[in-house]
Write an enzyme that holds these catalytic residues in place. Structure first.
Site, PDB file in Angstrom:
ATOM      1  N   ALA A  80       0.878  -1.079   0.034  1.00 21.88           N
ATOM      2  CA  ALA A  80       0.086   0.149  -0.085  1.00 21.88           C
ATOM      3  C   ALA A  80       0.971   1.305  -0.059  1.00 21.88           C
ATOM      4  O   ALA A  80       2.063   1.108   0.474  1.00 21.88           O
ATOM      5  CB  ALA A  80      -0.947  -0.012   1.192  1.00 21.88           C
ATOM      6  N   GLU A  85      -0.705  -9.107  -0.622  1.00 21.95           N
ATOM      7  CA  GLU A  85      -2.072  -9.448  -0.132  1.00 21.95           C
ATOM      8  C   GLU A  85      -3.055  -9.470  -1.504  1.00 21.95           C
ATOM      9  O   GLU A  85      -3.978 -10.266  -1.710  1.00 21.95           O
ATOM     10  CB  GLU A  85      -2.754  -8.447   0.842  1.00 21.95           C
ATOM     11  N   GLY A 142       0.298  -4.944   0.847  1.00 16.04           N
ATOM     12  CA  GLY A 142      -0.826  -5.006   0.026  1.00 16.04           C
ATOM     13  C   GLY A 142      -0.425  -5.595  -1.356  1.00 16.04           C
ATOM     14  O   GLY A 142      -1.430  -6.067  -1.839  1.00 16.04           O
ATOM     15  N   GLU A 172       4.477  -5.184   7.457  1.00 19.49           N
ATOM     16  CA  GLU A 172       3.692  -4.446   8.030  1.00 19.49           C
ATOM     17  C   GLU A 172       4.158  -4.074   9.555  1.00 19.49           C
ATOM     18  O   GLU A 172       3.979  -2.897   9.879  1.00 19.49           O
ATOM     19  CB  GLU A 172       2.292  -4.496   7.934  1.00 19.49           C
TER      20      GLU A 172
HETATM   21  N1  COA Z   1       4.752   3.084  -0.495  1.00 20.13           N
HETATM   22  C1  COA Z   1       4.995   4.270  -1.118  1.00 20.13           C
HETATM   23  N2  COA Z   1       6.184   4.477  -1.619  1.00 20.13           N
HETATM   24  C2  COA Z   1       6.884   3.295  -2.111  1.00 20.13           C
HETATM   25  C3  COA Z   1       6.535   1.964  -1.525  1.00 20.13           C
HETATM   26  C4  COA Z   1       5.364   1.987  -0.528  1.00 20.13           C
HETATM   27  N3  COA Z   1       4.843   1.066  -0.209  1.00 20.13           N
HETATM   28  N4  COA Z   1       7.494   1.138  -1.841  1.00 20.13           N
HETATM   29  C5  COA Z   1       8.283   1.828  -2.410  1.00 20.13           C
HETATM   30  N5  COA Z   1       8.109   2.919  -2.837  1.00 20.13           N
HETATM   31  C6  COA Z   1       8.656   4.080  -3.568  1.00 20.13           C
HETATM   32  C7  COA Z   1      10.084   4.851  -2.535  1.00 20.13           C
HETATM   33  O1  COA Z   1       9.454   5.574  -1.680  1.00 20.13           O
HETATM   34  C8  COA Z   1      10.949   5.142  -3.719  1.00 20.13           C
HETATM   35  O2  COA Z   1      10.118   6.561  -4.142  1.00 20.13           O
HETATM   36  P1  COA Z   1      11.198   7.546  -4.390  1.00 20.13           P
HETATM   37  O3  COA Z   1      12.042   7.370  -5.444  1.00 20.13           O
HETATM   38  O4  COA Z   1      10.366   8.944  -4.641  1.00 20.13           O
HETATM   39  O5  COA Z   1      11.900   7.899  -2.883  1.00 20.13           O
HETATM   40  C9  COA Z   1      10.278   4.459  -4.876  1.00 20.13           C
HETATM   41  O6  COA Z   1       9.199   3.634  -4.549  1.00 20.13           O
HETATM   42  C10 COA Z   1      11.494   3.186  -5.311  1.00 20.13           C
HETATM   43  O7  COA Z   1      11.532   2.443  -3.795  1.00 20.13           O
HETATM   44  P2  COA Z   1      13.187   2.311  -3.092  1.00 20.13           P
HETATM   45  O8  COA Z   1      12.764   1.928  -1.667  1.00 20.13           O
HETATM   46  O9  COA Z   1      14.051   3.603  -3.513  1.00 20.13           O
HETATM   47  O10 COA Z   1      13.650   0.966  -3.907  1.00 20.13           O
HETATM   48  P3  COA Z   1      14.756  -0.150  -3.190  1.00 20.13           P
HETATM   49  O11 COA Z   1      14.957  -1.025  -4.414  1.00 20.13           O
HETATM   50  O12 COA Z   1      15.806   0.526  -2.450  1.00 20.13           O
HETATM   51  O13 COA Z   1      13.937  -0.999  -2.229  1.00 20.13           O
HETATM   52  C11 COA Z   1      11.855  -2.195  -1.523  1.00 20.13           C
HETATM   53  C12 COA Z   1      12.773  -1.806  -2.412  1.00 20.13           C
HETATM   54  C13 COA Z   1      10.662  -2.708  -2.058  1.00 20.13           C
HETATM   55  C14 COA Z   1      12.591  -2.980  -0.357  1.00 20.13           C
HETATM   56  C15 COA Z   1      11.456  -0.761  -0.532  1.00 20.13           C
HETATM   57  O14 COA Z   1      11.014   0.105  -1.669  1.00 20.13           O
HETATM   58  C16 COA Z   1      10.360  -1.051   0.285  1.00 20.13           C
HETATM   59  O15 COA Z   1      11.066  -1.595   1.640  1.00 20.13           O
HETATM   60  N6  COA Z   1       9.327  -0.770   0.318  1.00 20.13           N
HETATM   61  C17 COA Z   1       8.322  -0.842   1.025  1.00 20.13           C
HETATM   62  C18 COA Z   1       7.527  -2.111   1.502  1.00 20.13           C
HETATM   63  C19 COA Z   1       6.648  -2.292   2.366  1.00 20.13           C
HETATM   64  O16 COA Z   1       6.679  -1.692   3.581  1.00 20.13           O
HETATM   65  N7  COA Z   1       5.467  -2.288   2.034  1.00 20.13           N
HETATM   66  C20 COA Z   1       4.159  -2.627   3.011  1.00 20.13           C
HETATM   67  C21 COA Z   1       3.364  -1.380   3.021  1.00 20.13           C
HETATM   68  S1  COA Z   1       2.016  -1.361   4.070  1.00 20.13           S
END
Ligand code: COA
Length: 258
Positions: A66, A115, A112, A135
């Site tokens: 999400a 999910e 999400g 989460e």
């Molecule tokens: N919500 C909002 N933005 C998100 C996102 C999310 N769940 N997941 C990734 N993004 C965005 C990042 O903020 C980033 O945006 P920016 O370039 O404007 O800063 C972009 O997507 C790229 O992500 P980034 O974190 O730089 O890539 P990465 O390769 O370093 O890491 C992940 C990849 C998936 C490990 C990492 O993005 C992450 O942990 N995301 C969140 C996962 C999460 O907790 N999901 C559950 C949400 S309830």
């Protein structure tokens, strides 16, 4: 259908929905959830669509969760409404869709994202995919059905571990655990899903819709799944597809389901 955050295409009887926010790793904001609802709703009533594949754009992510930026300032009421609305519009909606939905998990499927993949009727992953429900690392719990569907798919102990540790598992582990049905190289992901979809399309869509209802009944509280099966089995006998399917068998020809 024209959307901001998703792309919908169709090839023969298979529709492909691509979540298209690659710069945000296809994170599900409210607008995307609403667009997905509209697309699934329209595709379910389109008689030319017999299966739906859902995937993420790019090679890195199916859906990274999400959209955290959207709910970071929410209070208790807003958080409750977010989960309730999301489950109604998308996650429960997909699970109960009469048209089969295959999730083509092409990279990160987190929160999400996992999910959504779990709400689909089954899942195929590319070998680079990583799946998890992180989460609790954000101070919340899965709110789009993850605490319910993950134990159904992998068992209670593994679901407890995945949710408590917030760890990601590899595609190979996901296959071992029963979370995905196949793991293939990324280039093979959509071709395999399309092949499965076209195999599904040869069968009676009406009967498949009834089977989805009966299978889902097994996972619905206070519903007797065996009773739903008897009811849906009986209803099949009144359908044109039943006449066509059984006649085709007896006449030693392939059925032609309308
Ligand atoms: N919500 C909002 N933005 C998100 C996102 C999310 N769940 N997941 C990734 N993004 C965005 C990042 O903020 C980033 O945006 P920016 O370039 O404007 O800063 C972009 O997507 C790229 O992500 P980034 O974190 O730089 O890539 P990465 O390769 O370093 O890491 C992940 C990849 C998936 C490990 C990492 O993005 C992450 O942990 N995301 C969140 C996962 C999460 O907790 N999901 C559950 C949400 S309830």
């Amino acid at each position: 259908m024209n959307f901001e955050n998703i792309i919908v295409t169709q090839q023969e009887n298979t529709a492909l929905i691509t979540i298209n926010r690659p710069t945000k790793l296809n994170a599900l904001n409210i607008k995307t959830i609403e667009e997905l609802h509209t697309a699934f709703d329209a595709l379910e009533t389109n008689e030319n669509v017999k299966a739906i594949i859902i995937t993420g754009s790019g090679e890195k992510a199916f859906v990274a969760g999400a959209d955290i930026s959207e709910f970071a300032n929410f209070n208790i009421e807003e958080g409750t409404a977010l989960a309730r609305q999301g489950q109604k519009l998308l996650f429960d909606f997909v699970q109960n869709l009469g048209t089969p939905v295959i999730a083509a998990v092409n990279g990160f499927a987190l929160g999400g994202g996992l999910e959504l993949a779990m709400a689909a009727h089954f899942r195929v992953a590319s070998s680079n995919a990583k799946m998890g429900l992180p989460e609790v690392s954000l101070g919340v719990i899965p709110g789009y059905g993850g605490t319910q569907r993950l134990p159904q798919l992998v068992g209670k102990g593994k679901a407890m571990e995945m949710i408590m540790t917030a760890n990601m598992i590899s595609a190979a582990e996901a296959k071992d655990w029963g979370l995905v049905n196949y793991v293939v190289e990324q280039a093979e992901l959509l071709p395999l899903c399309e092949k499965l979809a076209s195999r599904i399309a040869q069968n009676s869509s009406v009967a498949i819709g009834a089977a989805i209802k009966a299978i889902n009944a097994n996972y619905t509280n206070c519903v007797n799944g065996f009773g739903v099966e008897i009811e849906q089995f009986g209803i099949s006998f009144g359908t044109a597809d039943f006449k066509e399917g059984t006649n085709a068998f007896l006449e030693k020809r392939k059925p032609n389901f309308e």
